[in-house]
Design an enzyme around this catalytic site. Sequence first.
Site, mmCIF file in Angstrom:
data_model
loop_
_atom_site.group_PDB
_atom_site.id
_atom_site.type_symbol
_atom_site.label_atom_id
_atom_site.label_comp_id
_atom_site.label_asym_id
_atom_site.label_seq_id
_atom_site.Cartn_x
_atom_site.Cartn_y
_atom_site.Cartn_z
ATOM 1 N N SER A 30 0.883 -1.108 -0.024
ATOM 2 C CA SER A 30 0.244 0.124 -0.016
ATOM 3 C C SER A 30 0.819 1.339 -0.016
ATOM 4 C CB SER A 30 -0.980 -0.084 1.265
ATOM 5 O OG SER A 30 -1.876 -0.742 0.936
ATOM 6 N N HIS A 61 -3.294 0.952 -4.602
ATOM 7 C CA HIS A 61 -2.809 -0.281 -5.512
ATOM 8 C C HIS A 61 -3.237 -0.143 -6.975
ATOM 9 C CE1 HIS A 61 -1.723 -2.962 -1.661
ATOM 10 N NE2 HIS A 61 -2.407 -2.036 -1.267
ATOM 11 N N HIS A 83 -5.626 -9.045 -1.440
ATOM 12 C CA HIS A 83 -5.842 -9.252 0.046
ATOM 13 C C HIS A 83 -7.021 -10.221 0.320
ATOM 14 C CE1 HIS A 83 -3.943 -5.369 -0.565
ATOM 15 N NE2 HIS A 83 -3.240 -5.468 0.410
ATOM 16 N N TYR A 85 -8.788 -9.952 2.489
ATOM 17 C CA TYR A 85 -10.151 -9.251 3.053
ATOM 18 C C TYR A 85 -10.963 -8.600 1.819
ATOM 19 C CZ TYR A 85 -7.202 -4.885 2.381
ATOM 20 O OH TYR A 85 -6.213 -3.999 1.705
ATOM 21 N N GLU A 86 -10.332 -8.840 0.772
ATOM 22 C CA GLU A 86 -11.439 -8.139 -0.520
ATOM 23 C C GLU A 86 -11.951 -9.338 -0.786
ATOM 24 O OE1 GLU A 86 -8.682 -6.100 -3.648
ATOM 25 O OE2 GLU A 86 -7.110 -6.897 -2.420
ATOM 26 N N ALA A 113 2.904 -2.423 3.698
ATOM 27 C CA ALA A 113 2.707 -1.492 4.851
ATOM 28 C C ALA A 113 2.078 -2.040 6.148
ATOM 29 C CB ALA A 113 1.537 -0.372 4.398
ATOM 30 N N MET A 211 -1.896 -7.049 6.863
ATOM 31 C CA MET A 211 -2.990 -7.794 6.226
ATOM 32 C C MET A 211 -2.469 -8.610 5.058
ATOM 33 S SD MET A 211 -6.115 -5.005 6.786
ATOM 34 C CE MET A 211 -5.873 -3.881 8.205
ATOM 35 N N SER A 212 -1.273 -8.856 4.685
ATOM 36 C CA SER A 212 -0.890 -9.239 3.656
ATOM 37 C C SER A 212 0.434 -10.330 3.666
ATOM 38 C CB SER A 212 -0.597 -8.349 2.401
ATOM 39 O OG SER A 212 0.345 -7.540 2.879
ATOM 40 N N ASN A 235 2.583 3.312 10.395
ATOM 41 C CA ASN A 235 1.786 3.876 11.770
ATOM 42 C C ASN A 235 2.059 3.051 12.844
ATOM 43 O OD1 ASN A 235 0.073 2.166 9.988
ATOM 44 N ND2 ASN A 235 -0.706 1.867 12.209
ATOM 45 N N HIS A 247 -6.342 4.564 6.792
ATOM 46 C CA HIS A 247 -5.418 4.051 5.212
ATOM 47 C C HIS A 247 -4.965 5.538 4.824
ATOM 48 C CE1 HIS A 247 -4.332 1.438 2.282
ATOM 49 N NE2 HIS A 247 -5.143 2.168 1.399
#
Length: 274
Positions: A30, A61, A83, A85-86, A113, A211-212, A235, A247
């Site tokens: 990201s 992306h 991902h 989550y998609e 990220a 998350m990846s 972060n 995000h």
Amino acid sequence: MTTRAQISEAAQFIRENTKVTPRIGLILGSGLGILADEIEDARHIPYQDIPHFPVSTVEGHAGELIIGDLEGTPVLVMAGRFHLYEGHDAAKVSFPIRVMKELGIDYLLVTNAAGGINESYEAGNLMLIKDHINMMFRNPLIGPNDPDLGVRFPDMSNAYDVELRELAHRVAKEQGVQLKEGVYAAVLGPSYETPAEIRMLRTLGGDAVGMSTVPEVIVARHAGIRVLGISCITNMAAGILPQPLSHDEVMETANQVKGMFIRLVKGLVREMGA
Ligand SMILES: O=P(O)(O)O[C@@H]1C[C@H](O)[C@@H](CO)O1
Ligand SMILES: Nc1nc2[nH]cnc2c(=O)[nH]1
């Protein structure tokens, strides 16, 4: 379930669209897609044109494959990744790694990220991934194993190649770049973690959370590809600072450190491709 026919079809489509045989695969996380602008003699192939590829749906992306030359080395770059989550399953998310292997790629440089769990980190740090903790409760190898793709029970004890990590520290030192090294904890997302979950992941040994990356690395190791991973700590993870996570912040921080990130990745590709 990924089949060899699907892998061959996607690889053949890509071969027909470029004369380059890539040696290193790069996945840009990201806000890190800016590195794609550094590719010379670039051939851009939108994901939606590639058989059996998903398409990117996340802001930050781009959603295209870029094949060309970086620091004298033929590379294949995923500008945008997929991902869980998609809504994709782990095999779908990691399908591009199967195609990279079919195209002859020996090395995978995966970036992402991530939130900093280790309280000695701060936003803007780069962290070399020395290991991961799979808290996604998903695995891309679930289902029948095709022995032509890899063994049933792949070893993960050197998933993040120790020699490539030594190389990364050497390049970072030469460039005067501070490079942390830590454990990447992967969760499903898309919600960020609660402070309690961050305390749990810290107790489990996580230094950063994302998350990846994990599905792609498991498939890369299954396929015998050597892996180097870099997290951009965009972060501090939930509960560490008295501010909400977003995000936008992730992409803003990635944008702020893009110069250092690009310089490091170019230095790594130069050495890996030598
Ligand atoms: O694709 P990566 O892992 O770099 O993206 C991270 C994880 C989420 O997709 C996003 C959350 O801000 O950043
Ligand atoms: N899961 C997770 N992914 C991230 N990607 C960037 N920052 C974060 C974070 O704090 N948590």
